[in-house]
Enzyme design. Sequence first.
Site, PDB file in Angstrom:
ATOM      1  CE  LYS A  39       0.805   0.841   4.511  1.00 46.49           C
ATOM      2  NZ  LYS A  39       1.392   2.080   5.098  1.00 46.49           N
ATOM      3  CB  THR A  61      -0.795   5.069   3.613  1.00 49.23           C
ATOM      4  OG1 THR A  61      -0.882   4.264   4.790  1.00 49.23           O
ATOM      5  CG2 THR A  61       0.671   5.342   3.345  1.00 49.23           C
ATOM      6  NE  ARG A 102       7.652   7.738   7.854  1.00 54.51           N
ATOM      7  CZ  ARG A 102       8.217   6.720   8.496  1.00 54.51           C
ATOM      8  NH1 ARG A 102       9.529   6.628   8.556  1.00 54.51           N
ATOM      9  NH2 ARG A 102       7.478   5.796   9.063  1.00 54.51           N
TER      10      ARG A 102
END
Length: 337
Positions: free
Chosen positions: A189, A246, A253
């Site tokens: 992912k 995410t 990040r």
Amino acid sequence: MEDKIRIFILGAGFGTALAVMLAGEGHDVTLWTRNEADAERIFKTRTNSKLLKGVMLPESVKVTSLTEGAGEADVVLIAVPSSAVESTAAMLSDKLAPSAIIVNVAKGFADDKLTTLSEIIKKHCKNSVVTLSGPSHAEELARGKETAVVASSEDMGSAEYIQKIFSNAYFRIYTNPDLKGVEIGGAVKNIVAIAAGIGDGMGLGDNAKAALITRGLNEIAMLGVSLGANKYTFAGLSCLGDLIVTANSVHSRNYQAGLRLGKGETPDEAVKNIGMTVEGALAAKRIHDYTGEGKPAMPVCEQIYAVLYEGKNPADAVKALMSRPKKQEHESLWLDY
């Protein structure tokens, strides 16, 4: 409350958030970081200002750069970057009590054979291993924001034990016996999150982002099914849930690296400016280099590899995805397998 458990946490990024949470539940927590100067700074200031600015460690949390205390722990938690998991496991191999449970929260693959991190830990340690995975940014968990994740293991008794002692009013844990699927979802992912960030950086819009997430999810699940994972795992927290957060969060990040790429930074510049490990970059290389039988088509992941490692312009990567041969959606949908 459950009896006080001795917990040794290796890694002071996400590990710091877990240390705050677990110490708040009354457990005996030690936080380890490899760098002695970092350990002294965190111990004295009671905060990890580099990674979790403004989050204070309870006074009860011990901070160290030594690993001897791991031998006395009931639970040893590995929260280092995926590239450091094997060296960390090797370091622990002769230190742990046989009854200690290892909990892994790192996400990635150990090599281009797509060896999972639990597999690499078990190569060095004989202990039971539980993977804890799901949508759980450290910045929110450390501040008591409601979070739900999955505990997975080949030993479901260990997964249920971790579920019991880690759960609290704001941290909910489900169990899942499909360890391979849980780990594949958590690793891949991150690549799709980079793609989502690129799209936002280029200003592609919500339609494009929704398409990237949906087709990216299908790629992750098709890979997982080809490797023997349970197809239903990919509709759960460790894949779909983690992908949603995410691919959308400023705390990610991977998303932030993609955002920078979409705005024109080079891969080297983007990773340097993030200042922390971008796990999706390594995962993209692992996926590209994987030559195992039955590997499904993974066009989103392959285009991200081309951007990161072959100098491809993100706009050209988008064109390549949009100009692929026309297909029927159910022709390759993981739910059909």
